[in-house]
Design an enzyme around this catalytic site. Structure first.
Site, mmCIF file in Angstrom:
data_model
loop_
_atom_site.group_PDB
_atom_site.id
_atom_site.type_symbol
_atom_site.label_atom_id
_atom_site.label_comp_id
_atom_site.label_asym_id
_atom_site.label_seq_id
_atom_site.Cartn_x
_atom_site.Cartn_y
_atom_site.Cartn_z
ATOM 1 N N ASP A 1 0.788 -1.254 0.000
ATOM 2 C CA ASP A 1 0.000 0.000 0.000
ATOM 3 C C ASP A 1 0.811 1.291 0.000
ATOM 4 O O ASP A 1 0.229 2.369 -0.153
ATOM 5 C CB ASP A 1 -0.951 0.088 1.220
ATOM 6 C CG ASP A 1 -2.054 -0.952 1.187
ATOM 7 O OD1 ASP A 1 -2.208 -1.633 0.162
ATOM 8 O OD2 ASP A 1 -2.753 -1.081 2.203
ATOM 9 N N ASP B 1 -7.782 -8.034 9.514
ATOM 10 C CA ASP B 1 -7.321 -6.801 8.863
ATOM 11 C C ASP B 1 -7.428 -5.593 9.793
ATOM 12 O O ASP B 1 -6.861 -4.538 9.483
ATOM 13 C CB ASP B 1 -8.180 -6.505 7.631
ATOM 14 C CG ASP B 1 -8.061 -7.583 6.590
ATOM 15 O OD1 ASP B 1 -6.927 -7.973 6.266
ATOM 16 O OD2 ASP B 1 -9.109 -8.052 6.094
HETATM 17 C C1 BGC Z 1 -1.133 -6.183 10.054
HETATM 18 C C2 BGC Z 1 0.154 -6.881 10.421
HETATM 19 C C3 BGC Z 1 0.038 -8.364 10.146
HETATM 20 C C4 BGC Z 1 -0.424 -8.603 8.721
HETATM 21 C C5 BGC Z 1 -0.652 -10.055 8.416
HETATM 22 C C6 BGC Z 1 -1.539 -6.516 8.648
HETATM 23 O O1 BGC Z 1 -2.795 -5.981 8.394
HETATM 24 O O2 BGC Z 1 -1.004 -4.808 10.229
HETATM 25 O O3 BGC Z 1 0.419 -6.660 11.774
HETATM 26 O O4 BGC Z 1 1.253 -9.001 10.371
HETATM 27 O O5 BGC Z 1 -1.623 -7.915 8.475
HETATM 28 O O6 BGC Z 1 -1.747 -10.571 9.078
#
Ligand code: BGC
Length: 408
Positions: free
Chosen positions: A126, A346
């Site tokens: 992103d 998420d």
């Molecule tokens: C989070 C991370 C996480 C990743 C995988 C992201 O949205 O901010 O902390 O490791 O997702 O789940």
């Protein structure tokens, strides 16, 4: 196979059907390099690479690939709140990113004992796309641009990682419903090129790009394409497609690749698609194209992507596991990969205090009625979600339920 994720998956009823699949390791904060990431993740980077060497030895002669997401830019997730991170540009974040994050990661990956692995890095989901579309509306993105921190951070990561012979770099390129319009697409291609030419190896510092990271867009919409006409009207005129030039991720990945190569990237450029959660199976999946002569009805009845709006991105209700990780699934594509570990949230559906820098983004709140970024629609998020990266059992169960191809 990531043992941390695999354990979470196999602890779930029915989870053993997928627990041996390859998912990415997320380095989402400095501490994750040594001690593992948020929630139930326990292993650090060396642990993961040691385990990969072990799996490689146990699995015969084919080279083993391990996927590592590099995700800790200062002002991370500048247009949202759910994945804000520990580093801030105003607090020396770029220097810390280089010295405490990238240098340490590169130092470990360069260890000769890992030289037989193929280490695939996914660079900063992103980040650069936020510079294309979100600088005017969000102060944190504005700062990421005016300071140069995002571009310089990604360039620094590429310089360090590309220099290691067995490390492969894939830069994040968002998804079709973010960049698929001309006024986003061309500036993105230009920025990728300009950023790459500022690295030591130039355009060769990038092996490829990845689309749909942690998103839910379909790989292929089976019942219509961008060229489909409905009673004399293009599907581009539908509310859902909204004049985008793409209706799915595979066409977007190929279109983006062509544009990047035309711009000066090498023809060896390979694309990845994150297919971990874009299967859209289950009972709501359309089995044929609609017979409606109304373009909106046609698209809404035909699309397998059942989201309320393609701008919805958080814990989407109704989603299913997508294509299993697959090498070379189509021309120009290096692989379908599972980068977002299915079952990891998420973002939280309500405010939850945490020590990870994670905020509460209302796009993760099922009662939120939206904003201009999702056409003022409901968020479509599941309720009861923990903060991003933490295990979300109910979501994992639904993803298995709605898997496509279905799980046996
Ligand atoms: C989070 C991370 C996480 C990743 C995988 C992201 O949205 O901010 O902390 O490791 O997702 O789940």
């Amino acid at each position: 196979m990531n043992p941390d994720w695999s354990r979470s998956a196999s602890n779930e009823p029915g989870g053993s059907r997928v627990a041996n699949l390859s998912t990415a390791v997320w380095l989402d904060r400095i501490a994750a390099i040594s001690s593992g990431s948020a929630g139930n993740n326990a292993m650090g980077l060396r642990d993961h690479l040691d385990e990969a060497v072990r799996q490689d030895a146990a699995n015969g002669s084919a080279p083993l690939t391990i996927q590592v997401v590099v995700y800790d830019l200062p002002n991370r997730d500048c247009s949202a709140l759910a994945s804000n991170g520990e580093l801030k540009i105003a607090q020396n974040g770029l220097a810390r990113y280089k010295a405490e994050f990238i240098d340490v990661i590169a130092g470990i990956m360069a260890d000769p004992k890992y030289s037989n692995l193929r280490i695939v890095t996914i660079i900063e989901p992103d980040s650069l796309p936020n510079l294309i579309t979100n600088v005017n509306a969000f102060a944190a993105c504005q700062e990421a641009q005016s300071s140069g921190a995002y571009v310089q951070g990604v360039q620094y990561a590429l310089n360090k990682l590309h220099a290691i012979r067995n490390v492969y770099t894939y830069v994040d390129a968002a998804h079709h419903a973010w960049l698929g319009w001309d006024n986003n697409f061309s500036p993105m291609v230009n920025l990728f090129h300009q950023m790459a030419t500022g690295t030591t190896a130039g355009v060769n510092s990038i092996d490829g790009f990845i689309v749909n990271t942690a998103n839910f867009s379909a790989t292929i919409e089976p019942h219509f394409t961008i060229n489909t006409m409905v009673n004399g009207q293009s599907v581009r005129q539908s509310k859902w497609v909204d004049w985008n030039w793409y209706v799915d991720e595979q066409s977007f990945a190929v279109g983006l690749r062509n544009a990047l190569v035309a711009k000066g990237f090498p023809n060896t450029l390979g694309m990845l698609i994150d297919t971990s959660r874009n299967g859209w199976g289950g009972s709501a999946r359309p089995t044929a194209a609609s017979t409606s002569t109304n373009v909106d009805t046609f698209v809404n009845q035909s699309r397998i992507d059942r989201r309320i709006h393609a701008g919805n991105w958080c814990n989407q209700s109704g989603a299913g596991l997508g294509e299993r990780p697959t090498a070379a699934p189509a021309a120009g594509l290096d692989a379908y990969v599972w980068i977002k570990p299915p079952g990891e949230s998420d973002g939280s559906s309500s405010q939850i205090p945490n020590d990870e820098g994670k905020g509460f983004d209302r796009m993760c709140d099922p009662t939120y009625t939206g904003n201009s970024l999702n056409g003022n629609n409901m968020s479509g998020a599941l309720s009861g979600a923990p903060v991003s990266g933490h295990w979300f059992s109910a979501q994992f169960q639904q993803l298995m339920q709605n898997a496509y191809p279905p799980l046996s």
